[in-house]
Scaffold this motif. Structure first.
Motif, PDB file in Angstrom:
ATOM      1  N   ASN A  38       0.861  -1.193   0.000  1.00  0.00           N
ATOM      2  CA  ASN A  38       0.000   0.000   0.000  1.00  0.00           C
ATOM      3  C   ASN A  38       0.894   1.239   0.000  1.00  0.00           C
ATOM      4  N   PRO A  39       1.620   1.447  -1.092  1.00  0.00           N
ATOM      5  CA  PRO A  39       2.652   2.481  -1.099  1.00  0.00           C
ATOM      6  C   PRO A  39       2.118   3.908  -1.119  1.00  0.00           C
ATOM      7  N   ASN A  40       0.834   4.054  -1.463  1.00  0.00           N
ATOM      8  CA  ASN A  40       0.279   5.403  -1.557  1.00  0.00           C
ATOM      9  C   ASN A  40      -0.777   5.679  -0.502  1.00  0.00           C
ATOM     10  N   PHE A  41      -0.771   4.864   0.541  1.00  0.00           N
ATOM     11  CA  PHE A  41      -1.843   4.959   1.528  1.00  0.00           C
ATOM     12  C   PHE A  41      -1.992   6.371   2.084  1.00  0.00           C
ATOM     13  N   VAL A  42      -0.894   6.949   2.533  1.00  0.00           N
ATOM     14  CA  VAL A  42      -0.974   8.266   3.167  1.00  0.00           C
ATOM     15  C   VAL A  42      -1.504   9.301   2.168  1.00  0.00           C
ATOM     16  N   ALA A  43      -0.950   9.280   0.973  1.00  0.00           N
ATOM     17  CA  ALA A  43      -1.398  10.234  -0.048  1.00  0.00           C
ATOM     18  C   ALA A  43      -2.893  10.055  -0.349  1.00  0.00           C
ATOM     19  N   GLU A  44      -3.352   8.792  -0.355  1.00  0.00           N
ATOM     20  CA  GLU A  44      -4.774   8.530  -0.642  1.00  0.00           C
ATOM     21  C   GLU A  44      -5.669   9.086   0.461  1.00  0.00           C
ATOM     22  N   VAL A  45      -5.278   8.837   1.685  1.00  0.00           N
ATOM     23  CA  VAL A  45      -6.091   9.328   2.804  1.00  0.00           C
ATOM     24  C   VAL A  45      -6.119  10.852   2.815  1.00  0.00           C
ATOM     25  N   VAL A  46      -4.944  11.428   2.600  1.00  0.00           N
ATOM     26  CA  VAL A  46      -4.842  12.892   2.606  1.00  0.00           C
ATOM     27  C   VAL A  46      -5.691  13.494   1.481  1.00  0.00           C
ATOM     28  N   THR A  47      -5.685  12.840   0.332  1.00  0.00           N
ATOM     29  CA  THR A  47      -6.511  13.314  -0.791  1.00  0.00           C
ATOM     30  C   THR A  47      -7.990  13.283  -0.413  1.00  0.00           C
ATOM     31  N   LEU A  48      -8.404  12.198   0.222  1.00  0.00           N
ATOM     32  CA  LEU A  48      -9.796  12.101   0.678  1.00  0.00           C
ATOM     33  C   LEU A  48     -10.109  13.230   1.648  1.00  0.00           C
ATOM     34  N   PHE A  49      -9.148  13.499   2.526  1.00  0.00           N
ATOM     35  CA  PHE A  49      -9.326  14.569   3.498  1.00  0.00           C
ATOM     36  C   PHE A  49      -9.489  15.916   2.797  1.00  0.00           C
ATOM     37  N   PHE A  50      -8.639  16.184   1.799  1.00  0.00           N
ATOM     38  CA  PHE A  50      -8.722  17.451   1.065  1.00  0.00           C
ATOM     39  C   PHE A  50     -10.101  17.613   0.433  1.00  0.00           C
ATOM     40  N   GLU A  51     -10.586  16.546  -0.191  1.00  0.00           N
ATOM     41  CA  GLU A  51     -11.898  16.609  -0.860  1.00  0.00           C
ATOM     42  C   GLU A  51     -12.992  16.871   0.164  1.00  0.00           C
ATOM     43  N   ASP A  52     -12.917  16.132   1.258  1.00  0.00           N
ATOM     44  CA  ASP A  52     -13.895  16.275   2.330  1.00  0.00           C
ATOM     45  C   ASP A  52     -13.864  17.690   2.899  1.00  0.00           C
ATOM     46  N   ALA A  53     -12.657  18.185   3.173  1.00  0.00           N
ATOM     47  CA  ALA A  53     -12.488  19.503   3.775  1.00  0.00           C
ATOM     48  C   ALA A  53     -13.025  20.599   2.854  1.00  0.00           C
ATOM     49  N   GLU A  54     -12.733  20.487   1.583  1.00  0.00           N
ATOM     50  CA  GLU A  54     -13.191  21.511   0.638  1.00  0.00           C
ATOM     51  C   GLU A  54     -14.709  21.536   0.565  1.00  0.00           C
ATOM     52  N   ARG A  55     -15.293  20.339   0.571  1.00  0.00           N
ATOM     53  CA  ARG A  55     -16.752  20.255   0.546  1.00  0.00           C
ATOM     54  C   ARG A  55     -17.339  20.936   1.782  1.00  0.00           C
ATOM     55  N   ILE A  56     -16.743  20.631   2.935  1.00  0.00           N
ATOM     56  CA  ILE A  56     -17.254  21.189   4.193  1.00  0.00           C
ATOM     57  C   ILE A  56     -17.075  22.705   4.244  1.00  0.00           C
ATOM     58  N   LEU A  57     -15.928  23.191   3.784  1.00  0.00           N
ATOM     59  CA  LEU A  57     -15.694  24.639   3.796  1.00  0.00           C
ATOM     60  C   LEU A  57     -16.728  25.362   2.934  1.00  0.00           C
ATOM     61  N   ASN A  58     -17.071  24.748   1.799  1.00  0.00           N
ATOM     62  CA  ASN A  58     -18.101  25.347   0.935  1.00  0.00           C
ATOM     63  C   ASN A  58     -19.460  25.354   1.626  1.00  0.00           C
ATOM     64  N   GLU A  59     -19.784  24.231   2.256  1.00  0.00           N
ATOM     65  CA  GLU A  59     -21.065  24.141   2.969  1.00  0.00           C
ATOM     66  C   GLU A  59     -21.138  25.183   4.078  1.00  0.00           C
ATOM     67  N   LEU A  60     -20.026  25.346   4.786  1.00  0.00           N
ATOM     68  CA  LEU A  60     -19.992  26.317   5.875  1.00  0.00           C
ATOM     69  C   LEU A  60     -20.215  27.721   5.345  1.00  0.00           C
ATOM     70  N   ALA A  61     -19.587  28.038   4.231  1.00  0.00           N
ATOM     71  CA  ALA A  61     -19.766  29.367   3.634  1.00  0.00           C
ATOM     72  C   ALA A  61     -21.246  29.581   3.301  1.00  0.00           C
ATOM     73  N   ASN A  62     -21.882  28.530   2.773  1.00  0.00           N
ATOM     74  CA  ASN A  62     -23.310  28.611   2.462  1.00  0.00           C
ATOM     75  C   ASN A  62     -24.146  28.810   3.713  1.00  0.00           C
ATOM     76  N   ASN A  63     -23.867  27.962   4.707  1.00  0.00           N
ATOM     77  CA  ASN A  63     -24.626  28.027   5.966  1.00  0.00           C
ATOM     78  C   ASN A  63     -24.571  29.419   6.570  1.00  0.00           C
ATOM     79  N   LEU A  64     -23.359  30.011   6.570  1.00  0.00           N
ATOM     80  CA  LEU A  64     -23.176  31.289   7.248  1.00  0.00           C
ATOM     81  C   LEU A  64     -23.657  32.465   6.406  1.00  0.00           C
ATOM     82  N   ASP A  65     -23.992  32.169   5.151  1.00  0.00           N
ATOM     83  CA  ASP A  65     -24.463  33.218   4.262  1.00  0.00           C
ATOM     84  C   ASP A  65     -25.984  33.425   4.363  1.00  0.00           C
ATOM     85  N   GLN A  66     -26.617  32.532   5.117  1.00  0.00           N
ATOM     86  CA  GLN A  66     -28.082  32.586   5.198  1.00  0.00           C
ATOM     87  C   GLN A  66     -28.550  33.745   6.077  1.00  0.00           C
ATOM     88  N   GLN A  67     -29.777  34.218   5.789  1.00  0.00           N
ATOM     89  CA  GLN A  67     -30.391  35.262   6.626  1.00  0.00           C
ATOM     90  C   GLN A  67     -30.431  34.812   8.073  1.00  0.00           C
TER      91      GLN A  67
END
Lengths: 149, 224
Positions: A38-67
């Motif tokens: 599993n030579p790329n395990f760390v890179a794979e997990v980190v990539t998943l984290f990046f995708e997850d984090a970006e999704r969450i940051l976008n959601e947060l921006a939306n949430n906080l933009d509401q009236q």
């Protein structure tokens, strides 16, 4: 640059990341789970984290933009990000999440927006540092050295 | 680098003394991992595989119940070929929490013998107690480490009786030592984890009971 030099660079850079709190012990745990099968395990997990984090940051921006901000939703997202950042050893991001949850609990919109800014900043820093780290590892591999420290 | 994966396989082929049989049993042990976080699922899956378990990872309590055949739907799959030896579940999940999943499993005559371990990022006494009372074997504070997963073998190799609820005093004492409680002044440093100071606030997707008052967790230095 020869392998020995690259490896020294990698070690020094990794130590810096730990010292500056970008990474904690959990990242080391992940590295222990990486082997030639599993030579790329760390890179794979980190990539998943990046995708997850970006999704969450976008959601947060939306949430906080509401009236009318739904603080439960905000908290749920921050809780998620806190969890995944803790799982990969992204200590600084995790710490901002902890503060964010307190501020969210106080239903403080301004505070939340500040935390979101901080999160985006920390995320960008983290991403760039990890990309440098993986880059160094790739260079070592290409130069014929063993993949990790 | 971890070599755990290689060693048991060699042992299993070297003959059948007792230890080999134990290793063989553990080698084939099938763990069902339940976690709604993709990152955590990937990590727990790898942790389990490197510790020589077979793994099925699902993203919700509902899917776990479906896999276990507890969702009331007739499944054409032969249950025995999918025999689960241990269930490890996150506590905080949308929809069905890990605690609710635990209750469903322990409430089922078909499945109550399967040991269940609960994972949570929140290290709170009331939550730990609640899980142990309901029959969980153990409570792992996230992030999950290799040493946590290695402990799981204890629930299978010795063939010990699963926790029949409320009687796990030893385990409770052990876990209280590293958990936070509003009544105890200083938790003893019984676990080798480093934790940043935390004000424990209720989480929206799984709001704690009134017993879980916000507490400040002290930094514990790692012994590793």
């Amino acid at each position: 640059m020869d392998v020995a030099q690259l490896k020294r660079q990698l070690i020094a850079f990794t130590e810096l990341l730990y010292r500056e709190g970008f990474l904690d012990e959990q990242f080391n745990q992940l590295q222990q789970l990486q082997d030639e099968n599993n030579p790329n395990f760390v890179a794979e997990v980190v990539t998943l984290f990046f995708e997850d984090a970006e999704r969450i940051l976008n959601e947060l921006a939306n949430n906080l933009d509401q009236q009318s901000v739904d603080f439960k939703k905000v908290d749920a997202h921050v809780h998620q990000l806190k969890g995944s950042s803790s799982s990969i050893g992204a200590q600084r991001i995790q710490r901002v999440c902890i503060i964010f949850r307190t501020v969210c609990n106080e239903k403080n919109v301004e505070g939340c927006l500040k935390c979101l800014q901080q999160l985006k900043h920390e995320y960008a820093l983290m991403k760039s540092k990890l990309e440098t780290l993986f880059n160094l590892e790739q260079q070592i591999l290409a130069a014929g050295g063993p993949p990790s420290i | 680098m971890a070599r755990n994966g290689a060693f048991p396989r060699r042992r299993a082929s070297e003959g059948a003394d007792w230890l080999d049989l134990c290793q063989a049993n553990v080698e084939e042990a099938h763990v069902l991992a339940v976690d709604d976080s993709l990152v955590d699922r990937k990590v727990i899956e790898r942790l389990l595989k490197i510790s020589s378990f077979k793994v099925t990872a699902v993203d919700s309590g509902l899917r776990a119940l479906q896999f276990l055949g507890l969702d009331g739907k007739k499944s054409p799959i032969d249950f025995h070929s999918l025999k689960v030896d241990l269930i490890i579940t996150d506590y905080c999940m949308p929809g069905m929490t890990g605690y609710e999943l635990l209750k469903r499993i322990k409430g089922s005559s078909a499945l109550r013998e399967i040991p269940v371990v609960v994972m949570s990022s929140e290290n709170v006494v009331a939550r730990i107690d609640r899980c142990l009372e309901e029959g969980a074997e153990d409570f792992i504070v996230k992030p999950v480490k290799l040493s946590d997963v290695r402990r799981l073998k204890d629930y299978m190799v010795r063939g010990c009786q699963p926790n029949s609820g409320g009687k796990n005093h030893q385990k409770r004492k052990q876990l209280h030592g590293s958990a936070t409680s509003s009544s105890s002044p200083l938790p003893s440093v019984s676990s080798s984890r480093s934790r940043s100071p935390l004000v424990d606030t209720p989480a929206a997707p799984c709001s704690p009971s009134s017993l879980e008052s916000p507490t400040r967790r002290l930094r514990m230095t790692s012994c590793e």
